[in-house]
Design a protein around this motif. Structure first.
Motif, PDB file in Angstrom:
ATOM      1  N   MET A   1      54.488  42.241  -6.713  1.00 46.16           N
ATOM      2  CA  MET A   1      54.919  41.154  -6.039  1.00 46.16           C
ATOM      3  C   MET A   1      54.859  41.500  -4.448  1.00 46.16           C
ATOM      4  N   THR A   2      54.456  40.728  -3.456  1.00 45.45           N
ATOM      5  CA  THR A   2      54.376  41.125  -2.274  1.00 45.45           C
ATOM      6  C   THR A   2      55.301  39.935  -1.525  1.00 45.45           C
ATOM      7  N   ARG A   3      56.298  40.366  -1.021  1.00 46.47           N
ATOM      8  CA  ARG A   3      57.375  39.004  -0.308  1.00 46.47           C
ATOM      9  C   ARG A   3      56.938  39.294   1.047  1.00 46.47           C
ATOM     10  N   GLU A   4      56.846  38.171   1.858  1.00 50.45           N
ATOM     11  CA  GLU A   4      56.760  38.389   3.426  1.00 50.45           C
ATOM     12  C   GLU A   4      57.541  37.071   3.971  1.00 50.45           C
ATOM     13  N   VAL A   5      58.306  37.021   5.154  1.00 49.57           N
ATOM     14  CA  VAL A   5      58.809  36.004   5.685  1.00 49.57           C
ATOM     15  C   VAL A   5      57.997  35.559   6.872  1.00 49.57           C
ATOM     16  N   VAL A   6      57.687  34.439   6.954  1.00 51.40           N
ATOM     17  CA  VAL A   6      56.886  33.661   8.126  1.00 51.40           C
ATOM     18  C   VAL A   6      58.241  33.389   9.276  1.00 51.40           C
ATOM     19  N   LEU A   7      58.056  33.604  10.411  1.00 53.46           N
ATOM     20  CA  LEU A   7      59.223  33.157  11.232  1.00 53.46           C
ATOM     21  C   LEU A   7      58.846  32.601  12.781  1.00 53.46           C
ATOM     22  N   ASP A   8      59.845  31.568  13.086  1.00 55.10           N
ATOM     23  CA  ASP A   8      59.452  31.237  14.389  1.00 55.10           C
ATOM     24  C   ASP A   8      60.806  30.574  15.078  1.00 55.10           C
ATOM     25  N   THR A   9      61.057  30.884  16.246  1.00 52.79           N
ATOM     26  CA  THR A   9      62.174  30.557  17.110  1.00 52.79           C
ATOM     27  C   THR A   9      61.928  29.486  18.245  1.00 52.79           C
ATOM     28  N   GLU A  10      62.700  28.782  18.571  1.00 54.83           N
ATOM     29  CA  GLU A  10      63.113  28.049  19.964  1.00 54.83           C
ATOM     30  C   GLU A  10      64.019  28.305  20.794  1.00 54.83           C
ATOM     31  N   THR A  11      63.728  28.220  21.841  1.00 59.50           N
ATOM     32  CA  THR A  11      64.505  28.861  22.888  1.00 59.50           C
ATOM     33  C   THR A  11      65.035  28.073  24.176  1.00 59.50           C
ATOM     34  N   THR A  12      65.995  28.487  25.081  1.00 58.26           N
ATOM     35  CA  THR A  12      66.164  27.886  26.067  1.00 58.26           C
ATOM     36  C   THR A  12      65.249  28.024  27.304  1.00 58.26           C
ATOM     37  N   GLY A  13      64.403  29.398  26.962  1.00 58.62           N
ATOM     38  CA  GLY A  13      63.645  29.704  28.109  1.00 58.62           C
ATOM     39  C   GLY A  13      62.590  30.942  27.636  1.00 58.62           C
TER      40      GLY A  13
ATOM     41  N   ALA B   1      65.848  39.562   4.232  1.00 58.35           N
ATOM     42  CA  ALA B   1      66.045  40.670   3.507  1.00 58.35           C
ATOM     43  C   ALA B   1      65.160  42.127   4.144  1.00 58.35           C
ATOM     44  N   ASP B   2      64.518  42.608   3.511  1.00 55.15           N
ATOM     45  CA  ASP B   2      63.653  43.859   3.724  1.00 55.15           C
ATOM     46  C   ASP B   2      62.282  43.451   3.995  1.00 55.15           C
ATOM     47  N   SER B   3      62.159  42.199   4.052  1.00 59.30           N
ATOM     48  CA  SER B   3      60.613  41.817   4.040  1.00 59.30           C
ATOM     49  C   SER B   3      59.932  41.934   5.538  1.00 59.30           C
TER      50      SER B   3
ATOM     51  N   GLU C   1      66.879  27.470  17.918  1.00 62.58           N
ATOM     52  CA  GLU C   1      66.239  26.938  16.597  1.00 62.58           C
ATOM     53  C   GLU C   1      65.746  28.474  15.859  1.00 62.58           C
ATOM     54  N   ILE C   2      65.806  28.186  14.630  1.00 57.74           N
ATOM     55  CA  ILE C   2      65.144  29.287  13.867  1.00 57.74           C
ATOM     56  C   ILE C   2      64.797  28.804  12.623  1.00 57.74           C
ATOM     57  N   GLY C   3      63.244  28.969  12.236  1.00 60.24           N
ATOM     58  CA  GLY C   3      62.502  28.474  11.183  1.00 60.24           C
ATOM     59  C   GLY C   3      62.155  29.520  10.241  1.00 60.24           C
ATOM     60  N   ALA C   4      61.983  29.684   8.968  1.00 64.05           N
ATOM     61  CA  ALA C   4      61.514  30.677   8.468  1.00 64.05           C
ATOM     62  C   ALA C   4      61.234  30.267   6.853  1.00 64.05           C
ATOM     63  N   LEU C   5      60.262  30.748   6.399  1.00 68.86           N
ATOM     64  CA  LEU C   5      59.683  30.419   5.017  1.00 68.86           C
ATOM     65  C   LEU C   5      59.208  31.646   4.339  1.00 68.86           C
ATOM     66  N   GLU C   6      59.407  31.617   3.119  1.00 73.56           N
ATOM     67  CA  GLU C   6      59.183  32.813   2.082  1.00 73.56           C
ATOM     68  C   GLU C   6      57.712  32.723   1.577  1.00 73.56           C
ATOM     69  N   LEU C   7      56.920  33.791   1.713  1.00 77.01           N
ATOM     70  CA  LEU C   7      55.704  34.019   1.008  1.00 77.01           C
ATOM     71  C   LEU C   7      55.855  34.953   0.133  1.00 77.01           C
ATOM     72  N   VAL C   8      55.164  34.598  -1.133  1.00 74.57           N
ATOM     73  CA  VAL C   8      55.099  35.767  -2.478  1.00 74.57           C
ATOM     74  C   VAL C   8      53.336  35.851  -2.538  1.00 74.57           C
ATOM     75  N   ASN C   9      53.036  37.013  -2.312  1.00 78.79           N
ATOM     76  CA  ASN C   9      51.644  37.356  -2.470  1.00 78.79           C
ATOM     77  C   ASN C   9      50.688  36.219  -1.580  1.00 78.79           C
ATOM     78  N   HIS C  10      51.571  36.051  -0.198  1.00 79.43           N
ATOM     79  CA  HIS C  10      50.882  35.612   0.621  1.00 79.43           C
ATOM     80  C   HIS C  10      50.908  33.868   0.593  1.00 79.43           C
ATOM     81  N   LEU C  11      51.380  33.539  -0.286  1.00 81.35           N
ATOM     82  CA  LEU C  11      51.617  31.868  -0.479  1.00 81.35           C
ATOM     83  C   LEU C  11      52.983  31.574  -0.284  1.00 81.35           C
ATOM     84  N   PRO C  12      53.245  30.256   0.063  1.00 83.11           N
ATOM     85  CA  PRO C  12      54.524  29.811   0.142  1.00 83.11           C
ATOM     86  C   PRO C  12      55.184  29.450  -1.225  1.00 83.11           C
TER      87      PRO C  12
END
Length: 235
Positions: free
Chosen positions: A1-13, A83-85, A24-35
């Motif tokens: 099983m391959t776990r990855e985390v897709v991540l994005d932030t919003e900032t003041t500049g 985690a360590d993904s 703002e921080i938004g992240a979602l988990e992928l397992v075997n490249h799928l949400p």
């Protein structure tokens, strides 16, 4: 099983070294490249003003963020989700730089850059000279983003997850959503359902020459002068 985390932030500049902060921080988990449906999403009080130009990008105002938690209050939950993904990020140096600046403020260790998968760099390697913005890649791959009138960390992560799947080779038939409980047997059955129907077996065609063809060949060989196969010594 391959776990990855897709991540994005919003900032003041654009420059954390000049005092810009994560809002703002938004992240979602992928397992075997799928949400899988597991996500992490927070708005943050940046403890400073919100420049008008930044608010026009993500729509987040000082008033909206005033009662949101500080980064220090959510850091533990964020790190637990990561985690360590590997972290899949569009323009990783920007988001990693901001998150590491926030971690440094509370005395925590930084996120290591070698765990980041930068989709900007992936796109530039795969399509040299072509635009590598998230919007440009959505157009290239036909990823729907018409609902993206403003930047939002979780929404951008969802879009990036689709773009990332295309960058690593596109959707493969027979792959279900990770975490949907599918088994190897179910995957095999799905693949079997998509298999091509059996073709009718054709009897082999005869390849032996007709008497006329054999006679024509013998006449042709007879006209050859000293052919190699009639010599005693082929050397």
């Amino acid at each position: 099983m391959t776990r990855e985390v897709v991540l994005d932030t919003e900032t003041t500049g654009f420059k954390h070294a000049d005092g810009d902060r994560v809002v703002e921080i938004g992240a979602l988990e992928l397992v075997n490249h799928l949400p899988t449906g597991n996500t992490f999403h927070v708005y943050l009080n940046p403890e400073r003003d919100m420049p008008a130009e930044a608010a026009r990008v993500h729509g987040l105002t000082e008033e909206f963020l005033a009662d949101k938690p500080l980064f220090a209050e959510v850091a533990e939950d964020m790190l637990a989700f990561f985690a360590d993904s590997p972290l899949v990020i569009h323009n990783a140096s920007f988001d990693m730089g901001f998150l590491n600046a926030e971690l440094a403020r509370i005395g925590r260790d930084p996120l290591l850059m070698d765990r980041a998968i930068d989709t900007v760099q992936m796109a530039r390697r795969k399509y040299p000279g072509a635009p590598a913005s998230l919007d440009a890649l959505c157009r290239r791959f036909g990823v729907e983003n018409a609902h993206r009138t403003l930047h939002g960390a979780l929404l951008d992560s969802e879009i990036l997850a689709e773009v990332y799947l295309h960058l690593i080779g596109g959707r493969q038939p027979g792959l279900g959503l990770a975490g949907a409980g599918s088994t190897d047997t179910e995957d095999e059955n799905a693949a079997a359902d998509m298999a091509s129907p059996e073709r009718p077996v054709r009897s082999p065609r005869p390849h032996a020459p007709t008497p006329e063809e054999a006679a024509a060949h013998a006449a042709f060989v007879a006209r050859l002068k000293n052919p190699l196969w009639t010599r005693d010594n082929h050397a």
